[in-house]
Design an enzyme around this catalytic site. Structure first.
Site, PDB file in Angstrom:
ATOM      1  N   ASN A   1       0.842  -1.193   0.000  1.00 20.09           N
ATOM      2  CA  ASN A   1       0.000   0.000   0.000  1.00 20.09           C
ATOM      3  C   ASN A   1       0.884   1.251   0.000  1.00 20.09           C
ATOM      4  O   ASN A   1       1.962   1.279   0.595  1.00 20.09           O
ATOM      5  CB  ASN A   1      -1.030   0.002   1.132  1.00 20.09           C
ATOM      6  CG  ASN A   1      -0.468  -0.190   2.526  1.00 20.09           C
ATOM      7  OD1 ASN A   1       0.559  -0.823   2.698  1.00 20.09           O
ATOM      8  ND2 ASN A   1      -1.147   0.343   3.522  1.00 20.09           N
TER       9      ASN A   1
ATOM     10  N   GLU B   1       0.311   5.199   0.664  1.00 21.28           N
ATOM     11  CA  GLU B   1      -0.628   6.231   1.104  1.00 21.28           C
ATOM     12  C   GLU B   1      -0.205   7.622   0.628  1.00 21.28           C
ATOM     13  O   GLU B   1       0.857   7.792   0.025  1.00 21.28           O
ATOM     14  CB  GLU B   1      -0.755   6.170   2.637  1.00 21.28           C
ATOM     15  CG  GLU B   1      -1.369   4.851   3.071  1.00 21.28           C
ATOM     16  CD  GLU B   1      -1.653   4.763   4.568  1.00 21.28           C
ATOM     17  OE1 GLU B   1      -1.202   5.643   5.331  1.00 21.28           O
ATOM     18  OE2 GLU B   1      -2.344   3.806   4.953  1.00 21.28           O
ATOM     19  N   ASN B   2      -1.081   8.599   0.894  1.00 21.18           N
ATOM     20  CA  ASN B   2      -0.851   9.958   0.400  1.00 21.18           C
ATOM     21  C   ASN B   2      -1.389  10.959   1.412  1.00 21.18           C
ATOM     22  O   ASN B   2      -2.432  10.698   2.038  1.00 21.18           O
ATOM     23  CB  ASN B   2      -1.561  10.110  -0.953  1.00 21.18           C
ATOM     24  CG  ASN B   2      -1.227  11.407  -1.634  1.00 21.18           C
ATOM     25  OD1 ASN B   2      -1.803  12.449  -1.336  1.00 21.18           O
ATOM     26  ND2 ASN B   2      -0.282  11.359  -2.539  1.00 21.18           N
ATOM     27  N   ALA B   3      -0.729  12.110   1.530  1.00 18.77           N
ATOM     28  CA  ALA B   3      -1.148  13.146   2.478  1.00 18.77           C
ATOM     29  C   ALA B   3      -2.573  13.615   2.198  1.00 18.77           C
ATOM     30  O   ALA B   3      -3.283  14.051   3.104  1.00 18.77           O
ATOM     31  CB  ALA B   3      -0.183  14.325   2.421  1.00 18.77           C
TER      32      ALA B   3
ATOM     33  N   CYS C   1      -4.084   0.618  -2.464  1.00 15.46           N
ATOM     34  CA  CYS C   1      -3.951  -0.617  -1.689  1.00 15.46           C
ATOM     35  C   CYS C   1      -2.856  -1.492  -2.305  1.00 15.46           C
ATOM     36  O   CYS C   1      -2.532  -1.363  -3.499  1.00 15.46           O
ATOM     37  CB  CYS C   1      -5.255  -1.402  -1.718  1.00 15.46           C
ATOM     38  SG  CYS C   1      -6.591  -0.656  -0.778  1.00 15.46           S
TER      39      CYS C   1
ATOM     40  N   GLU D   1      -2.984  -4.651  -3.107  1.00 15.55           N
ATOM     41  CA  GLU D   1      -3.481  -5.526  -4.168  1.00 15.55           C
ATOM     42  C   GLU D   1      -3.527  -4.790  -5.502  1.00 15.55           C
ATOM     43  O   GLU D   1      -3.135  -5.315  -6.543  1.00 15.55           O
ATOM     44  CB  GLU D   1      -4.904  -6.025  -3.840  1.00 15.55           C
ATOM     45  CG  GLU D   1      -5.003  -6.824  -2.559  1.00 15.55           C
ATOM     46  CD  GLU D   1      -5.276  -5.962  -1.326  1.00 15.55           C
ATOM     47  OE1 GLU D   1      -4.714  -4.851  -1.221  1.00 15.55           O
ATOM     48  OE2 GLU D   1      -6.039  -6.411  -0.465  1.00 15.55           O
TER      49      GLU D   1
ATOM     50  N   CYS E   1     -10.189  -4.983   0.270  1.00 16.56           N
ATOM     51  CA  CYS E   1     -11.303  -4.027   0.329  1.00 16.56           C
ATOM     52  C   CYS E   1     -12.201  -4.211  -0.904  1.00 16.56           C
ATOM     53  O   CYS E   1     -11.828  -4.886  -1.880  1.00 16.56           O
ATOM     54  CB  CYS E   1     -10.779  -2.593   0.415  1.00 16.56           C
ATOM     55  SG  CYS E   1     -10.255  -1.898  -1.156  1.00 16.56           S
TER      56      CYS E   1
END
Ligand code: THU
Length: 145
Positions: free
Chosen positions: A52, A54-56, A63, A65, A100
């Protein structure tokens, strides 16, 4: 073998889980601290990993996957057999990390729901195998358009 393995050897499942764990260590998850790793197996036997990212701004995050699927598709792969997924807070695998809903739908784009296997693992020897059909029944896919 119980049948759910669908021809996946124990050795292959172990390799996939090992790669997923390795990928989880590369997760970029400074906001949730929930790290996820995935290993996607093509029908030709090649493995693609993902974590994964992520971002601010939160919503641009990806994700594990989908990272793996996008990596594989961008390399010309479109036929997949199975995906192994591991995850947990701060990389502690104390429970399964089921994909998810968005990732299930992205799998549905490329994978046959009845034969594609999703391996949920908490360790090399501790896993359960599900079909995409079990995770996403009555799905909408390319064949509906
Ligand atoms: N996450 C995944 O990478 N895969 C899943 O199937 C569930 C959730 C990530 C997204 C986000 O970076 C973090 O886990 C917490 O939701």
């Amino acid at each position: 073998m119980t049948g759910q393995e669908n021809g996946l050897s124990r050795e292959m499942i172990g390799q996939m889980i090992d790669l997923a764990v390795e990928m989880m260590q590369r997760a970029y998850a400074p906001y949730s601290h929930f790290t996820v790793g995935a290993a996607l197996l093509t029908k030709a036997g090649k493995l693609y990993g993902g974590c994964n990212v992520e971002n601010a701004a939160y919503s641009p995050g990806s994700c594990a996957e989908r990272t793996a699927i996008c990596k594989a598709v961008s390399e010309g792969e479109r036929e997949f057999r199975a995906i192994a997924i591991v995850g947990g807070r701060e990389a502690v695998m104390d429970g399964y990390c089921p994909p998810c809903g968005v990732c299930r739908q992205v799998m549905r784009e490329f994978c046959d729901p009845e034969s594609f296997r999703v391996i949920l693992a908490t360790g090399r020897e501790e896993y359960k195998i599900m079909t995409l059909q079990e995770l996403l029944p009555e799905s909408f896919g390319p064949d509906n358009l």
